[in-house]
Design a protein around this motif. Sequence first.
Motif, PDB file in Angstrom:
ATOM      1  N   ALA A 172       0.805  -1.213   0.000  1.00  0.00           N
ATOM      2  CA  ALA A 172       0.000   0.000   0.000  1.00  0.00           C
ATOM      3  C   ALA A 172       0.839   1.263   0.000  1.00  0.00           C
ATOM      4  CB  ALA A 172      -0.926   0.015   1.223  1.00  0.00           C
ATOM      5  N   GLY A 173       2.160   1.116   0.022  1.00  0.00           N
ATOM      6  CA  GLY A 173       3.002   2.295   0.077  1.00  0.00           C
ATOM      7  C   GLY A 173       2.984   3.113  -1.183  1.00  0.00           C
ATOM      8  N   ARG A 174       2.730   2.463  -2.316  1.00  0.00           N
ATOM      9  CA  ARG A 174       2.667   3.197  -3.576  1.00  0.00           C
ATOM     10  C   ARG A 174       1.682   2.506  -4.501  1.00  0.00           C
ATOM     11  NH1 ARG A 174       7.029   1.526  -7.669  1.00  0.00           N
ATOM     12  NH2 ARG A 174       7.654  -0.555  -7.022  1.00  0.00           N
ATOM     13  N   GLU A 175       1.201   3.243  -5.451  1.00  0.00           N
ATOM     14  CA  GLU A 175       0.209   2.715  -6.392  1.00  0.00           C
ATOM     15  C   GLU A 175       0.947   2.005  -7.513  1.00  0.00           C
ATOM     16  OE1 GLU A 175      -4.044   2.726  -7.628  1.00  0.00           O
ATOM     17  OE2 GLU A 175      -2.828   2.687  -5.838  1.00  0.00           O
ATOM     18  N   PHE A 176       1.214   0.700  -7.331  1.00  0.00           N
ATOM     19  CA  PHE A 176       1.994  -0.031  -8.323  1.00  0.00           C
ATOM     20  C   PHE A 176       1.149  -0.430  -9.522  1.00  0.00           C
ATOM     21  CE2 PHE A 176       4.179  -3.720 -10.080  1.00  0.00           C
ATOM     22  CZ  PHE A 176       5.457  -3.228 -10.169  1.00  0.00           C
ATOM     23  N   LEU A 177      -0.042  -0.909  -9.275  1.00  0.00           N
ATOM     24  CA  LEU A 177      -0.944  -1.324 -10.351  1.00  0.00           C
ATOM     25  C   LEU A 177      -2.297  -0.683 -10.115  1.00  0.00           C
ATOM     26  CD1 LEU A 177      -1.605  -3.186 -12.801  1.00  0.00           C
ATOM     27  CD2 LEU A 177      -2.331  -4.898 -11.144  1.00  0.00           C
ATOM     28  N   PRO A 178      -2.791   0.153 -11.053  1.00  0.00           N
ATOM     29  CA  PRO A 178      -4.126   0.739 -10.874  1.00  0.00           C
ATOM     30  C   PRO A 178      -5.185  -0.349 -10.771  1.00  0.00           C
ATOM     31  CG  PRO A 178      -2.926   1.815 -12.664  1.00  0.00           C
ATOM     32  CD  PRO A 178      -2.140   0.607 -12.285  1.00  0.00           C
ATOM     33  N   THR A 179      -6.105  -0.179  -9.854  1.00  0.00           N
ATOM     34  CA  THR A 179      -7.146  -1.186  -9.660  1.00  0.00           C
ATOM     35  C   THR A 179      -7.981  -1.363 -10.913  1.00  0.00           C
ATOM     36  OG1 THR A 179      -7.209  -0.639  -7.311  1.00  0.00           O
ATOM     37  CG2 THR A 179      -9.097  -1.825  -8.206  1.00  0.00           C
ATOM     38  N   GLY A 180      -8.212  -0.267 -11.657  1.00  0.00           N
ATOM     39  CA  GLY A 180      -8.994  -0.373 -12.886  1.00  0.00           C
ATOM     40  C   GLY A 180      -8.354  -1.276 -13.911  1.00  0.00           C
ATOM     41  N   ALA A 181      -7.026  -1.277 -13.961  1.00  0.00           N
ATOM     42  CA  ALA A 181      -6.335  -2.181 -14.887  1.00  0.00           C
ATOM     43  C   ALA A 181      -6.434  -3.624 -14.412  1.00  0.00           C
ATOM     44  CB  ALA A 181      -4.876  -1.767 -15.042  1.00  0.00           C
ATOM     45  N   ALA A 182      -6.371  -3.826 -13.108  1.00  0.00           N
ATOM     46  CA  ALA A 182      -6.420  -5.184 -12.566  1.00  0.00           C
ATOM     47  C   ALA A 182      -7.765  -5.856 -12.803  1.00  0.00           C
ATOM     48  CB  ALA A 182      -6.119  -5.159 -11.066  1.00  0.00           C
ATOM     49  N   THR A 183      -8.832  -5.083 -12.978  1.00  0.00           N
ATOM     50  CA  THR A 183     -10.150  -5.696 -13.204  1.00  0.00           C
ATOM     51  C   THR A 183     -10.211  -6.456 -14.519  1.00  0.00           C
ATOM     52  OG1 THR A 183     -10.926  -3.587 -14.130  1.00  0.00           O
ATOM     53  CG2 THR A 183     -11.389  -4.015 -11.803  1.00  0.00           C
ATOM     54  N   ALA A 184      -9.257  -6.201 -15.447  1.00  0.00           N
ATOM     55  CA  ALA A 184      -9.223  -6.989 -16.688  1.00  0.00           C
ATOM     56  C   ALA A 184      -8.949  -8.454 -16.400  1.00  0.00           C
ATOM     57  CB  ALA A 184      -8.157  -6.439 -17.632  1.00  0.00           C
ATOM     58  N   LEU A 185      -8.312  -8.735 -15.279  1.00  0.00           N
ATOM     59  CA  LEU A 185      -8.076 -10.126 -14.894  1.00  0.00           C
ATOM     60  C   LEU A 185      -9.380 -10.853 -14.603  1.00  0.00           C
ATOM     61  CD1 LEU A 185      -5.038  -9.554 -12.508  1.00  0.00           C
ATOM     62  CD2 LEU A 185      -4.982 -10.436 -14.846  1.00  0.00           C
ATOM     63  N   ILE A 186     -10.429 -10.104 -14.304  1.00  0.00           N
ATOM     64  CA  ILE A 186     -11.753 -10.691 -14.078  1.00  0.00           C
ATOM     65  C   ILE A 186     -12.560 -10.684 -15.370  1.00  0.00           C
ATOM     66  CG2 ILE A 186     -13.915 -10.468 -12.790  1.00  0.00           C
ATOM     67  CD1 ILE A 186     -12.317  -9.031 -10.599  1.00  0.00           C
ATOM     68  N   GLY A 187     -12.551  -9.536 -16.062  1.00  0.00           N
ATOM     69  CA  GLY A 187     -13.437  -9.375 -17.204  1.00  0.00           C
ATOM     70  C   GLY A 187     -13.037 -10.166 -18.423  1.00  0.00           C
ATOM     71  N   ALA A 188     -11.744 -10.223 -18.734  1.00  0.00           N
ATOM     72  CA  ALA A 188     -11.324 -10.937 -19.941  1.00  0.00           C
ATOM     73  C   ALA A 188     -11.680 -12.424 -19.881  1.00  0.00           C
ATOM     74  CB  ALA A 188      -9.830 -10.733 -20.174  1.00  0.00           C
ATOM     75  N   PRO A 189     -11.398 -13.129 -18.777  1.00  0.00           N
ATOM     76  CA  PRO A 189     -11.851 -14.524 -18.725  1.00  0.00           C
ATOM     77  C   PRO A 189     -13.364 -14.682 -18.857  1.00  0.00           C
ATOM     78  CG  PRO A 189     -10.188 -14.126 -17.046  1.00  0.00           C
ATOM     79  CD  PRO A 189     -10.549 -12.789 -17.615  1.00  0.00           C
ATOM     80  N   LEU A 190     -14.121 -13.706 -18.342  1.00  0.00           N
ATOM     81  CA  LEU A 190     -15.577 -13.783 -18.500  1.00  0.00           C
ATOM     82  C   LEU A 190     -15.977 -13.697 -19.967  1.00  0.00           C
ATOM     83  CD1 LEU A 190     -17.216 -11.771 -15.590  1.00  0.00           C
ATOM     84  CD2 LEU A 190     -17.639 -14.136 -16.227  1.00  0.00           C
ATOM     85  N   ILE A 191     -15.307 -12.823 -20.730  1.00  0.00           N
ATOM     86  CA  ILE A 191     -15.587 -12.750 -22.166  1.00  0.00           C
ATOM     87  C   ILE A 191     -15.233 -14.070 -22.825  1.00  0.00           C
ATOM     88  CG2 ILE A 191     -14.884 -11.653 -24.322  1.00  0.00           C
ATOM     89  CD1 ILE A 191     -14.729  -9.044 -22.922  1.00  0.00           C
ATOM     90  N   PHE A 192     -14.121 -14.668 -22.417  1.00  0.00           N
ATOM     91  CA  PHE A 192     -13.740 -15.958 -22.987  1.00  0.00           C
ATOM     92  C   PHE A 192     -14.829 -17.005 -22.760  1.00  0.00           C
ATOM     93  CE2 PHE A 192      -9.035 -14.808 -22.046  1.00  0.00           C
ATOM     94  CZ  PHE A 192      -9.014 -13.996 -23.170  1.00  0.00           C
ATOM     95  N   VAL A 193     -15.444 -16.966 -21.577  1.00  0.00           N
ATOM     96  CA  VAL A 193     -16.456 -17.968 -21.235  1.00  0.00           C
ATOM     97  C   VAL A 193     -17.789 -17.667 -21.916  1.00  0.00           C
ATOM     98  CG1 VAL A 193     -17.822 -18.925 -19.336  1.00  0.00           C
ATOM     99  CG2 VAL A 193     -15.366 -18.549 -19.052  1.00  0.00           C
ATOM    100  N   LEU A 194     -18.176 -16.378 -21.953  1.00  0.00           N
ATOM    101  CA  LEU A 194     -19.514 -16.027 -22.424  1.00  0.00           C
ATOM    102  C   LEU A 194     -19.600 -15.819 -23.926  1.00  0.00           C
ATOM    103  CD1 LEU A 194     -20.584 -13.495 -19.631  1.00  0.00           C
ATOM    104  CD2 LEU A 194     -21.207 -15.911 -19.852  1.00  0.00           C
ATOM    105  N   ALA A 195     -18.493 -15.491 -24.580  1.00  0.00           N
ATOM    106  CA  ALA A 195     -18.538 -15.190 -26.010  1.00  0.00           C
ATOM    107  C   ALA A 195     -19.130 -16.331 -26.838  1.00  0.00           C
ATOM    108  CB  ALA A 195     -17.152 -14.820 -26.519  1.00  0.00           C
ATOM    109  N   PRO A 196     -18.786 -17.609 -26.588  1.00  0.00           N
ATOM    110  CA  PRO A 196     -19.381 -18.684 -27.392  1.00  0.00           C
ATOM    111  C   PRO A 196     -20.891 -18.787 -27.274  1.00  0.00           C
ATOM    112  CG  PRO A 196     -17.415 -19.464 -26.261  1.00  0.00           C
ATOM    113  CD  PRO A 196     -17.757 -18.123 -25.681  1.00  0.00           C
ATOM    114  N   ARG A 197     -21.481 -18.180 -26.240  1.00  0.00           N
ATOM    115  CA  ARG A 197     -22.926 -18.278 -26.052  1.00  0.00           C
ATOM    116  C   ARG A 197     -23.691 -17.162 -26.756  1.00  0.00           C
ATOM    117  NH1 ARG A 197     -22.966 -19.305 -19.466  1.00  0.00           N
ATOM    118  NH2 ARG A 197     -21.286 -20.855 -19.440  1.00  0.00           N
TER     119      ARG A 197
END
Length: 659
Positions: free
Chosen positions: A300-325
Amino acid sequence: MRPALSLSVVLYLAALAAALLLHRIAVLLPGGAWLAAAFHPDATSVAQLTLHFSLLPRVAVALLAGAALGLSGVLLQQVLRNPLAEPATLGISAGAGLAITLADALAPGLAASWGRPFIALTGALLAAVLAFGLSAKQRFSPIAILLAGLLVSLYAGAVSAGVQLLANPYDLSFYLWGGGSLVQQDWSLFRSLLVRLLPVGLAVIVLVRPLTVMGLDEAGAKGLGLALAPARLATLGLATCLAAFVVSAVGVIGFVGLAAPALARACGARRIGQQLLWSPLLGALILWLTDEIVLTAFGAGREFLPTGAATALIGAPLIFVLAPRLRAAVAYARTATIIRARHPGLILLLWVELFLGAGYGALHLGRMPQGWVWTDAMVALRWPHLLGAAAAGMLLAAAGVLLQRLTGNPMASPDLLGISEGAACGRIVATAIVGPAAAGLVWLGSSLGAMMVLALVLALGGRGRRAQPDRLLLVGIAANALGGVLVTLALLAAGPAAGSLRAWMLGDTGLITGPAAITAVALVPVAAAALVAMRRWLALLPLGGFAAGNLGLSVATARGLLLLAAGLMTATATLLVGPLGFVGLMSGHLARISGFHRPLPQVLAASLSGGLIMLLADWAGHNLAAPDMLPAGLLATLIGGPYLLGIILVRRSSRIGAS
């Protein structure tokens, strides 16, 4: 609805996030001082002030922003009947972020006079109108509107990155905000965000019945007395407001609006009323938990990775799962006009003359302190980066045509399928492991990154003869977002080198050396020879996997070798000029507009046009803003983006046919 399951998921997420938060607080303060620090901090205690004015407001803003994004996502998904719709995938968040970036960089006083929320809302509305306009001809089908929105996001993101680079390449705070930073210094942002979001949330309650009726078809809705058009516009407006207000406060945070409704439905929330209740709650917890994980992992001492960028770790796999449907887009029109060149040899000769003439002029014509001059003195300084830029453009163009025929989709290109981003990630990882001096191993790492992404896209888009062109493109764009997390980590870990690394990501050609340029040029004829050997595959694959297989083609083998060729060409170009946008796509379209549809003439014409585009972009970048330098890749993107969007807007979609 399974309320017990929903409640269990909520409690689990809340408990996990709270445990991480309490662990960080325990490191900061003894337990007996927590309550006093939360409400009445000691002004002489840095730890208590940090808890009261930084940690707790950050949690509150994360919960509020996550709830707003979750609510925005469920509104968009309901009105569009699209499980992948959310502010990030529709370009709304990126449009709001671009508006804020332009205002801060070009007119700092504008935000003070108009207000950041109003500026963000204006950008979000313009982006939404553009995305819906681009998908109107395909009747707003799920994949069509997603592709339009993601293209708007890519272009808006590229422009924002370019503006940030030109405004202050060494100011990481600007970059962190664009990536979605939740850093807080007091409670003022939480209060202002709450004041703006609360009326929008109350307005959504009024729309519960219209939103329920929207689940019916047009006739059923009219039978119940609901005018769908006004209700849909009102819902889209409220969803856009929610997203814009969040962006104005904390920057672009993607995929929370996608994950929260998906998790709510997985827990059994089928009716819209249930989704409107659980999605904001889950969105708040998802963003809070993501932020706690980021802070715990990187400190927490410094902002190493913006939280908004880290949410791609959640969203991209969801697109991978839902896109075929997803329901496929409206079938491509089969009556699209095909322009054929009457004198292809003469047109190719014209392309060659333009290419050579532009190269000769770029070597001699330049801007000096005394003005524009024509001199031989600049040749020795210019030839490496001009030659390297031209070679990169030719390789990307050839890879673009190859991918368009491989996938049967005229919108495929190395950047839109995520291959350029994969090559960039491979280069960064290889450089970190073996060092920049091991050029061969760095190139190998870049190639592996490119081919791994392309293999992933092909696997998720459909196996063998059942590949779905639209889904390939959608999955590729999701892979782009996932690769962006690694790039963000590299940029923030680079320290003083972050400015040069960001310049490379935007296509800066200034550091291309003579040996690197010569090596890239030497690979051009090698790639040409490989494509000559694959010309039959390039002619048959656009017919579709079943037709090509019935004509005796081993589809899996052909796709595998073409994947290898595309990965190697993209990796080589990326090492020189970074992950360029739109060059590979635009060159293929220019070749078809020129009348070339057979594989080899099309590759040759596209390569010449790609090399010409990069030559001109490199020359313009070194001269138009002299003594400052504009990255050639940024200029190519700024030109290619509107061109690409214009093509989508006016063209009648058609599959690439073999001839």
